[in-house]
Design a protein around this motif. Sequence first.
Motif, PDB file in Angstrom:
ATOM      1  N   ASN A  42      -3.280 -25.973  32.995  1.00  0.00           N
ATOM      2  CA  ASN A  42      -2.520 -24.767  33.328  1.00  0.00           C
ATOM      3  C   ASN A  42      -1.016 -24.983  33.192  1.00  0.00           C
ATOM      4  N   ALA A  43      -0.641 -25.973  32.405  1.00  0.00           N
ATOM      5  CA  ALA A  43       0.771 -26.223  32.094  1.00  0.00           C
ATOM      6  C   ALA A  43       1.616 -26.317  33.351  1.00  0.00           C
ATOM      7  N   GLN A  44       1.112 -27.040  34.341  1.00  0.00           N
ATOM      8  CA  GLN A  44       1.801 -27.155  35.631  1.00  0.00           C
ATOM      9  C   GLN A  44       2.377 -28.548  35.798  1.00  0.00           C
ATOM     10  N   ILE A  45       3.616 -28.608  36.247  1.00  0.00           N
ATOM     11  CA  ILE A  45       4.234 -29.880  36.613  1.00  0.00           C
ATOM     12  C   ILE A  45       4.678 -29.778  38.060  1.00  0.00           C
ATOM     13  N   ASN A  46       4.273 -30.720  38.869  1.00  0.00           N
ATOM     14  CA  ASN A  46       4.719 -30.783  40.255  1.00  0.00           C
ATOM     15  C   ASN A  46       5.795 -31.837  40.390  1.00  0.00           C
ATOM     16  N   GLN A  47       6.857 -31.488  41.075  1.00  0.00           N
ATOM     17  CA  GLN A  47       7.853 -32.472  41.470  1.00  0.00           C
ATOM     18  C   GLN A  47       7.790 -32.545  42.982  1.00  0.00           C
ATOM     19  N   LEU A  48       7.155 -33.582  43.500  1.00  0.00           N
ATOM     20  CA  LEU A  48       7.009 -33.734  44.941  1.00  0.00           C
ATOM     21  C   LEU A  48       8.015 -34.767  45.411  1.00  0.00           C
ATOM     22  N   GLU A  49       8.943 -34.333  46.223  1.00  0.00           N
ATOM     23  CA  GLU A  49       9.926 -35.258  46.761  1.00  0.00           C
ATOM     24  C   GLU A  49       9.515 -35.586  48.186  1.00  0.00           C
ATOM     25  N   ASP A  50       9.269 -36.849  48.430  1.00  0.00           N
ATOM     26  CA  ASP A  50       8.762 -37.272  49.716  1.00  0.00           C
ATOM     27  C   ASP A  50       9.891 -37.226  50.737  1.00  0.00           C
ATOM     28  N   LEU A  51      10.367 -35.997  50.965  1.00  0.00           N
ATOM     29  CA  LEU A  51      11.529 -35.749  51.807  1.00  0.00           C
ATOM     30  C   LEU A  51      11.141 -34.735  52.865  1.00  0.00           C
ATOM     31  N   ASP A  52      11.429 -35.018  54.102  1.00  0.00           N
ATOM     32  CA  ASP A  52      11.141 -34.064  55.165  1.00  0.00           C
ATOM     33  C   ASP A  52      12.142 -32.918  55.072  1.00  0.00           C
ATOM     34  N   GLY A  53      11.748 -31.851  54.441  1.00  0.00           N
ATOM     35  CA  GLY A  53      12.642 -30.720  54.280  1.00  0.00           C
ATOM     36  C   GLY A  53      11.989 -29.619  53.469  1.00  0.00           C
ATOM     37  N   GLU A  54      12.753 -28.560  53.212  1.00  0.00           N
ATOM     38  CA  GLU A  54      12.269 -27.386  52.506  1.00  0.00           C
ATOM     39  C   GLU A  54      13.302 -26.973  51.465  1.00  0.00           C
ATOM     40  N   VAL A  55      12.858 -26.799  50.233  1.00  0.00           N
ATOM     41  CA  VAL A  55      13.744 -26.270  49.204  1.00  0.00           C
ATOM     42  C   VAL A  55      13.758 -24.759  49.349  1.00  0.00           C
ATOM     43  N   VAL A  56      14.884 -24.201  49.746  1.00  0.00           N
ATOM     44  CA  VAL A  56      14.961 -22.764  50.004  1.00  0.00           C
ATOM     45  C   VAL A  56      15.752 -22.024  48.939  1.00  0.00           C
ATOM     46  N   ALA A  57      16.441 -22.745  48.054  1.00  0.00           N
ATOM     47  CA  ALA A  57      17.267 -22.073  47.056  1.00  0.00           C
ATOM     48  C   ALA A  57      17.268 -22.865  45.757  1.00  0.00           C
ATOM     49  N   LEU A  58      17.132 -22.142  44.653  1.00  0.00           N
ATOM     50  CA  LEU A  58      17.167 -22.689  43.304  1.00  0.00           C
ATOM     51  C   LEU A  58      18.295 -22.028  42.533  1.00  0.00           C
ATOM     52  N   LEU A  59      18.955 -22.792  41.681  1.00  0.00           N
ATOM     53  CA  LEU A  59      19.996 -22.229  40.829  1.00  0.00           C
ATOM     54  C   LEU A  59      19.958 -22.944  39.486  1.00  0.00           C
ATOM     55  N   ALA A  60      19.843 -22.183  38.415  1.00  0.00           N
ATOM     56  CA  ALA A  60      19.880 -22.751  37.069  1.00  0.00           C
ATOM     57  C   ALA A  60      21.322 -22.837  36.595  1.00  0.00           C
ATOM     58  N   LEU A  61      21.719 -23.983  36.071  1.00  0.00           N
ATOM     59  CA  LEU A  61      23.048 -24.172  35.520  1.00  0.00           C
ATOM     60  C   LEU A  61      23.038 -23.883  34.018  1.00  0.00           C
ATOM     61  N   PRO A  62      24.178 -23.578  33.438  1.00  0.00           N
ATOM     62  CA  PRO A  62      24.206 -23.241  32.007  1.00  0.00           C
ATOM     63  C   PRO A  62      23.660 -24.342  31.103  1.00  0.00           C
ATOM     64  N   ASP A  63      23.718 -25.608  31.536  1.00  0.00           N
ATOM     65  CA  ASP A  63      23.234 -26.706  30.692  1.00  0.00           C
ATOM     66  C   ASP A  63      21.748 -26.987  30.874  1.00  0.00           C
ATOM     67  N   GLY A  64      21.050 -26.136  31.654  1.00  0.00           N
ATOM     68  CA  GLY A  64      19.615 -26.308  31.848  1.00  0.00           C
ATOM     69  C   GLY A  64      19.228 -27.126  33.061  1.00  0.00           C
ATOM     70  N   LYS A  65      20.203 -27.734  33.717  1.00  0.00           N
ATOM     71  CA  LYS A  65      19.908 -28.474  34.947  1.00  0.00           C
ATOM     72  C   LYS A  65      19.709 -27.499  36.106  1.00  0.00           C
ATOM     73  N   LEU A  66      19.117 -27.990  37.189  1.00  0.00           N
ATOM     74  CA  LEU A  66      18.815 -27.153  38.347  1.00  0.00           C
ATOM     75  C   LEU A  66      19.504 -27.702  39.581  1.00  0.00           C
ATOM     76  N   MET A  67      20.086 -26.800  40.373  1.00  0.00           N
ATOM     77  CA  MET A  67      20.599 -27.163  41.684  1.00  0.00           C
ATOM     78  C   MET A  67      19.598 -26.712  42.743  1.00  0.00           C
ATOM     79  N   LEU A  68      19.403 -27.543  43.751  1.00  0.00           N
ATOM     80  CA  LEU A  68      18.495 -27.243  44.850  1.00  0.00           C
ATOM     81  C   LEU A  68      19.268 -27.203  46.164  1.00  0.00           C
ATOM     82  N   GLY A  69      18.946 -26.217  47.008  1.00  0.00           N
ATOM     83  CA  GLY A  69      19.406 -26.200  48.384  1.00  0.00           C
ATOM     84  C   GLY A  69      18.240 -26.544  49.279  1.00  0.00           C
ATOM     85  N   ILE A  70      18.347 -27.630  50.046  1.00  0.00           N
ATOM     86  CA  ILE A  70      17.231 -28.162  50.824  1.00  0.00           C
ATOM     87  C   ILE A  70      17.631 -28.209  52.291  1.00  0.00           C
ATOM     88  N   ASN A  71      16.804 -27.640  53.155  1.00  0.00           N
ATOM     89  CA  ASN A  71      17.049 -27.734  54.593  1.00  0.00           C
ATOM     90  C   ASN A  71      16.352 -28.955  55.154  1.00  0.00           C
TER      91      ASN A  71
END
Length: 422
Positions: free
Chosen positions: A20-49
């Motif tokens: 199903n063309a799925q990729i999981n990125q599991l970060e073994d971090l106690d927190g929640e990714v609540v915000a995603l932002l795509a940058l013009p160069d294709g990279k992603l910014m994450l806001g994590i609580n």
Amino acid sequence: MNLALSKTIAKLRRNHLAGNAQINQLEDLDGEVVALLALPDGKLMLGINLDGSFCIARLTADLQLDTSFQEVGYFEDDFNDHAFGFAAVTHLALRGETLLVTAAQFDFFDWIDRPALASYTLEGEPDLSFGDHGKVVVELPDSTGKNRKRLRSSLTPVGSPQTLDDGKILLFFLEVRDTNPDGSALLIRLNANGSLDDSLNGSGVVHVTFNERGINPKGVLTQGQKLLVFGGTQPVDSTGYALIARYDASGHLDTSFNDSGFVAVGIEGQVARFNSLLIDEDDTLVAVGNQGAQVLMAKRLPEGATDPDFNGGTALAFALPELDGEGFDVDQLYAMRAHNRSLVVAGTGSLRSGPFQRKGVLLRLLPNGQLDGTFAGGHGYRIADIRSEYYDLLIEPQAIVTAGYYVDDAYHAWVQRFGIDG
């Protein structure tokens, strides 16, 4: 840097599910990714609580930590130099060449929730031109102490602020007081430096109510010079209405909108809310949320009148069909993005059978509000296979990226990439 954070965030696990063309990125971090932002160069910014603070991370296009960002790919921060307590990041946005972080801050000294903002360069350094060393904690008029022990802002986990062309910032915020435990919905406009803009209602703040009912705010959207706010009324006798209201640029209710200033949708005995609102290419207002355990979608013409071409001019509410013999109830649909006239929506729900357990849900709606039968193997929606929630999403040319958390013995930050058809 928090030692526990530095130990855990480095433990990355990726699963490639070719079927199903799925990729999981599991970060073994106690927190929640609540915000995603795509940058013009294709990279992603994450806001994590995290537990009382927040983390900003940058991923490469293939969802790996970008170690050119702050040497390890992330940094941890808080607002405790400005108000001692804990923070919850809610939204990320580009503002010129800087990253604007919208958050809420709970202060242990006076037990008050306040909007908070931080600005950074795109390399994660404080933006010294903004506020006090890159941060602002907004002092709302007439704030009073509260008999509470935790953050109650409706900006958590998802908020939908707007950054205007002139640099000003719009927020729709829930301020909770000891005299009003359900809270007051506040439309707030800030100047580019984070101070209250008193050209809005003389104070920078507008109290939003509907027929003397309180509002649970979800977001704000500009419509030309007008301001659209949306969310739902606070429940009374198990009834709450999904709501859109329109204000003019000076903060006055625009009663020309639907001849009243408001659009209210719902039925007696159910709690309804709009969590997302967009204006499509036809200038139609498209709102998505939930009514009880059902998906709720409504379309309105630009001035608030019903759209006769959508569901006969009424809102559409429907239960998700069974998936592999299991029924699934919607809890919250947090994020919505348009894609080729369809809508991709992410949120959370729970299986109808067995013990209550939240799971992330991703669905695609056609322009008529029906589930898209070409999505997720013909089901129109998919649910996560582990306890989880999806808080945000973005659309790439050939993929969908979701952000949230999964749970085993703790809450772990979670980013997934799916094929464009789920």
